[in-house]
Design a protein around this motif. Structure first.
Motif, PDB file in Angstrom:
ATOM      1  N   ALA A   1     -12.945 -22.801   8.313  1.00 16.81           N
ATOM      2  CA  ALA A   1     -11.985 -23.425   7.238  1.00 16.81           C
ATOM      3  C   ALA A   1     -11.648 -22.326   5.947  1.00 16.81           C
ATOM      4  N   GLN A   2     -12.553 -21.368   5.945  1.00 23.85           N
ATOM      5  CA  GLN A   2     -12.150 -20.186   4.942  1.00 23.85           C
ATOM      6  C   GLN A   2     -10.777 -19.337   5.484  1.00 23.85           C
ATOM      7  N   LEU A   3     -10.769 -19.327   6.981  1.00 21.69           N
ATOM      8  CA  LEU A   3      -9.630 -18.585   7.186  1.00 21.69           C
ATOM      9  C   LEU A   3      -8.545 -19.205   7.249  1.00 21.69           C
ATOM     10  N   LYS A   4      -8.443 -20.504   7.515  1.00 22.92           N
ATOM     11  CA  LYS A   4      -7.264 -21.337   7.259  1.00 22.92           C
ATOM     12  C   LYS A   4      -6.720 -21.572   5.953  1.00 22.92           C
ATOM     13  N   LEU A   5      -7.701 -21.631   4.922  1.00 24.35           N
ATOM     14  CA  LEU A   5      -7.108 -21.510   3.768  1.00 24.35           C
ATOM     15  C   LEU A   5      -6.654 -20.082   3.233  1.00 24.35           C
TER      16      LEU A   5
ATOM     17  N   LEU B   1      -3.176 -19.694   4.519  1.00 25.51           N
ATOM     18  CA  LEU B   1      -2.076 -20.311   3.864  1.00 25.51           C
ATOM     19  C   LEU B   1      -1.911 -19.802   2.393  1.00 25.51           C
ATOM     20  N   PHE B   2      -2.742 -19.383   1.786  1.00 24.71           N
ATOM     21  CA  PHE B   2      -2.779 -18.760   0.396  1.00 24.71           C
ATOM     22  C   PHE B   2      -1.914 -17.418   0.534  1.00 24.71           C
ATOM     23  N   CYS B   3      -2.244 -16.542   1.548  1.00 24.71           N
ATOM     24  CA  CYS B   3      -1.682 -15.414   1.740  1.00 24.71           C
ATOM     25  C   CYS B   3      -0.356 -15.337   2.113  1.00 24.71           C
ATOM     26  N   ALA B   4       0.105 -16.234   3.024  1.00 25.61           N
ATOM     27  CA  ALA B   4       1.188 -16.634   3.386  1.00 25.61           C
ATOM     28  C   ALA B   4       2.389 -17.093   2.315  1.00 25.61           C
ATOM     29  N   ALA B   5       1.686 -17.980   1.477  1.00 27.24           N
ATOM     30  CA  ALA B   5       2.563 -18.373   0.218  1.00 27.24           C
ATOM     31  C   ALA B   5       2.961 -17.220  -0.628  1.00 27.24           C
TER      32      ALA B   5
ATOM     33  N   LEU C   1      -5.837  -4.486   0.793  1.00 23.31           N
ATOM     34  CA  LEU C   1      -7.072  -4.025   1.386  1.00 23.31           C
ATOM     35  C   LEU C   1      -8.325  -5.033   1.249  1.00 23.31           C
ATOM     36  N   MET C   2      -8.263  -5.532  -0.064  1.00 20.02           N
ATOM     37  CA  MET C   2      -9.383  -6.227  -0.523  1.00 20.02           C
ATOM     38  C   MET C   2      -9.219  -7.491   0.267  1.00 20.02           C
ATOM     39  N   ALA C   3      -8.165  -8.291   0.474  1.00 16.43           N
ATOM     40  CA  ALA C   3      -7.981  -9.302   1.362  1.00 16.43           C
ATOM     41  C   ALA C   3      -8.486  -9.318   2.579  1.00 16.43           C
ATOM     42  N   ILE C   4      -8.308  -7.961   3.260  1.00 19.31           N
ATOM     43  CA  ILE C   4      -8.615  -7.645   4.562  1.00 19.31           C
ATOM     44  C   ILE C   4     -10.172  -7.765   4.762  1.00 19.31           C
ATOM     45  N   TYR C   5     -10.860  -7.060   3.700  1.00 21.74           N
ATOM     46  CA  TYR C   5     -12.126  -6.764   3.742  1.00 21.74           C
ATOM     47  C   TYR C   5     -12.765  -8.109   3.476  1.00 21.74           C
ATOM     48  N   ILE C   6     -12.377  -8.640   2.356  1.00 15.99           N
ATOM     49  CA  ILE C   6     -13.253  -9.833   1.711  1.00 15.99           C
ATOM     50  C   ILE C   6     -12.467 -11.172   1.866  1.00 15.99           C
ATOM     51  N   ALA C   7     -11.415 -11.487   1.751  1.00 20.63           N
ATOM     52  CA  ALA C   7     -10.809 -12.789   1.777  1.00 20.63           C
ATOM     53  C   ALA C   7     -10.574 -13.488   3.067  1.00 20.63           C
ATOM     54  N   ILE C   8     -10.158 -12.503   4.020  1.00 18.60           N
ATOM     55  CA  ILE C   8     -10.042 -13.227   5.506  1.00 18.60           C
ATOM     56  C   ILE C   8     -11.213 -12.922   6.356  1.00 18.60           C
ATOM     57  N   PRO C   9     -11.704 -14.004   6.902  1.00 19.79           N
ATOM     58  CA  PRO C   9     -12.861 -13.943   7.711  1.00 19.79           C
ATOM     59  C   PRO C   9     -12.444 -13.024   8.888  1.00 19.79           C
ATOM     60  N   ASN C  10     -13.221 -12.073   9.380  1.00 16.48           N
ATOM     61  CA  ASN C  10     -12.935 -11.269  10.477  1.00 16.48           C
ATOM     62  C   ASN C  10     -14.415 -10.624  10.849  1.00 16.48           C
ATOM     63  N   ARG C  11     -14.270  -9.886  12.002  1.00 12.22           N
ATOM     64  CA  ARG C  11     -15.300  -8.984  12.596  1.00 12.22           C
ATOM     65  C   ARG C  11     -15.442  -7.782  11.728  1.00 12.22           C
ATOM     66  N   PHE C  12     -16.318  -7.492  11.044  1.00 16.03           N
ATOM     67  CA  PHE C  12     -16.544  -6.133  10.104  1.00 16.03           C
ATOM     68  C   PHE C  12     -15.610  -5.025  10.760  1.00 16.03           C
ATOM     69  N   VAL C  13     -16.013  -4.577  12.157  1.00  9.79           N
ATOM     70  CA  VAL C  13     -15.634  -3.266  12.521  1.00  9.79           C
ATOM     71  C   VAL C  13     -13.994  -3.477  12.456  1.00  9.79           C
ATOM     72  N   TYR C  14     -13.471  -4.777  12.917  1.00  8.11           N
ATOM     73  CA  TYR C  14     -12.053  -4.988  13.043  1.00  8.11           C
ATOM     74  C   TYR C  14     -11.507  -4.651  11.741  1.00  8.11           C
ATOM     75  N   ALA C  15     -12.072  -5.339  10.772  1.00 12.68           N
ATOM     76  CA  ALA C  15     -11.546  -5.175   9.288  1.00 12.68           C
ATOM     77  C   ALA C  15     -11.367  -3.677   8.783  1.00 12.68           C
ATOM     78  N   VAL C  16     -12.439  -2.966   9.162  1.00 14.31           N
ATOM     79  CA  VAL C  16     -12.545  -1.558   8.662  1.00 14.31           C
ATOM     80  C   VAL C  16     -11.408  -0.800   9.387  1.00 14.31           C
ATOM     81  N   TRP C  17     -11.207  -1.099  10.718  1.00 13.49           N
ATOM     82  CA  TRP C  17     -10.270  -0.480  11.526  1.00 13.49           C
ATOM     83  C   TRP C  17      -8.872  -0.545  11.183  1.00 13.49           C
TER      84      TRP C  17
END
Length: 405
Positions: A49-53, A56-60, A147-163
């Motif tokens: 649910a957070q990822l879908k939101l 949409l938010f980032c795309a807009a 960078l903030m969006a990648i680390y915090i806003a978009i749910p992902n595996r931590f290691v993938y976000a770092v790379w």
């Protein structure tokens, strides 16, 4: 027969009887892949649910910032190409949103969607920056926000976000250095700003991922305390009340697989307590429970301390012959080895076993667990009447016993 491995439907916590709950502090994940997978499945609805939101938010906003391209470059073909690329990223985000909505149960799809949109968005951002070298200050600020969006806003595996975040920062710096528009003070400011963005994002994301897993681990430990018998380590009757056997019966009916239960009872247990003391009796119970756990299939079979010196073993995908063979192995192993108690003494005990089995591909399987347990109990009493230290079993079809073993 007994099948060694099988695919199980998602079920409550007793599917992982002894999970390794260590957390890799650097990767911010559980060391045990099975526990990490269970954690991801548990949090999948919330994260999807957070990822879908977020998509949409980032795309807009990604498309909305196309106005800055037109403002910087004018109404030129290059500017409109930039806008088109932004729309492409938005369409990719929309496609990922739709894929997640159609397959909400897939953890892998959610991770792949997050990675794909992040990588595509950053690649397009590099193109936008390449054609707007004079807007370096705004581009650096935009990179920091991304960078903030990648680390915090978009749910992902931590290691993938770092790379992804660190890799994009390196590419971004290399691109601006290659263009040659930067002075020394600009280079220093650029490196420090991106380093700060990555560091703050890393710290925040790592703390969040670790906190979630610590909370999940605490929940598992509390669940184990509630579901486990503290003396033997086997499940207690609370697990049966929560529907363990109901779920296995439903699974057997759905897939047409066999199902057996064994009711075990230590012979003359009161005599052991009276002769050697309750501490010795507890040790015998521990030995017997440990033997049952060691000789059954981890994550497939279930061993329940049914009450006192009685234990119930639930054997999915196991017919009467397989259950009888297992019971005989346990009976022989328990009866042939003594249990060490205080002062170097050994207590030798035996056990009796009653089996109730539902055959595979039988359309008239019992509707309730009570039928199976009552049948196993009847067979246990038959074993007791037959002299103890033996195995008795029967096939259960519908609400009755069909044949004796």
């Amino acid at each position: 027969m007994r099948v060694r491995q099988r695919q199980k439907d998602p079920v409550p916590s007793h599917d992982l009887p002894h999970p390794r709950l260590e957390i890799d502090r650097q990767r911010a994940e559980f060391v045990d892949a099975a526990v990490e997978g269970r954690f991801n499945r548990h949090h999948l609805p919330e994260r999807s649910a957070q990822l879908k939101l977020s998509l949409l938010f980032c795309a807009a906003f990604y498309v909305a910032f196309g106005a800055t391209d037109v403002a910087t470059l004018g109404a030129t073909p290059t500017a409109w190409l930039m806008v088109a690329l932004r729309v492409l990223v938005a369409l990719a985000a929309g496609a990922c949103w739709l894929a997640i909505a159609r397959r909400p149960e897939s953890v892998r799809l959610a991770v792949l969607s997050a990675c794909a949109v992040e990588i595509l968005g950053l690649a397009v951002f590099m193109v936008l920056c390449w054609y707007q070298p004079t807007a370096m200050t705004w581009n650096v600020m935009s990179q920091a926000l991304i960078l903030m969006a990648i680390y915090i806003a978009i749910p992902n595996r931590f290691v993938y976000a770092v790379w992804i975040a660190a890799g994009s920062s390196v590419v971004f710096c290399a691109m601006l250095l290659f263009q040659g528009f930067l002075k020394l003070d600009d280079i220093v400011a650029l490196v420090l700003l991106l380093a700060l963005g990555n560091t703050l994002g890393y710290i925040g994301a790592r703390r969040f991922h670790l906190a979630q897993r610590e909370e999940f681990r605490s929940a598992i430990l509390l669940q184990q305390l509630a579901d486990r018998d503290p003396l033997t380590g086997c499940y207690n009757r609370r697990v049966l009340q929560k529907g363990l056997l109901d779920a296995e019966l439903a699974r057997a009916r759905r897939y047409g697989t066999a199902l057996s239960v064994i009711l075990c009872d230590i012979d003359h247990f009161k005599r052991i307590n009276d002769t050697h003391g309750h501490a010795a009796g507890d040790h015998v119970l521990q030995e017997f429970g440990g033997l049952l756990l060691a000789m059954t299939r981890e994550t497939v079979d279930s061993v329940v301390r049914y009450g006192g010196e009685e234990f119930l073993v639930v054997l999915p995908e196991t017919d009467l012959e397989g259950a009888r063979a297992l019971a005989e192995r346990v009976r022989h192993a328990f009866g042939s080895t003594g249990s060490a108690v205080e002062f170097g003494q050994f207590v030798t005990a035996t056990a009796s076993f009653g089996i109730a089995a539902v055959p595979a591909l039988y359309p008239d399987a019992p509707e309730t667990p009570a039928v199976l347990i009552e049948a196993a109990d009847a067979q246990l009493y038959a074993a007791k009447r037959g002299g103890r230290n033996c195995v008795r079993g029967a096939v259960v079809t519908g609400e009755r016993l069909q044949s004796m073993a």
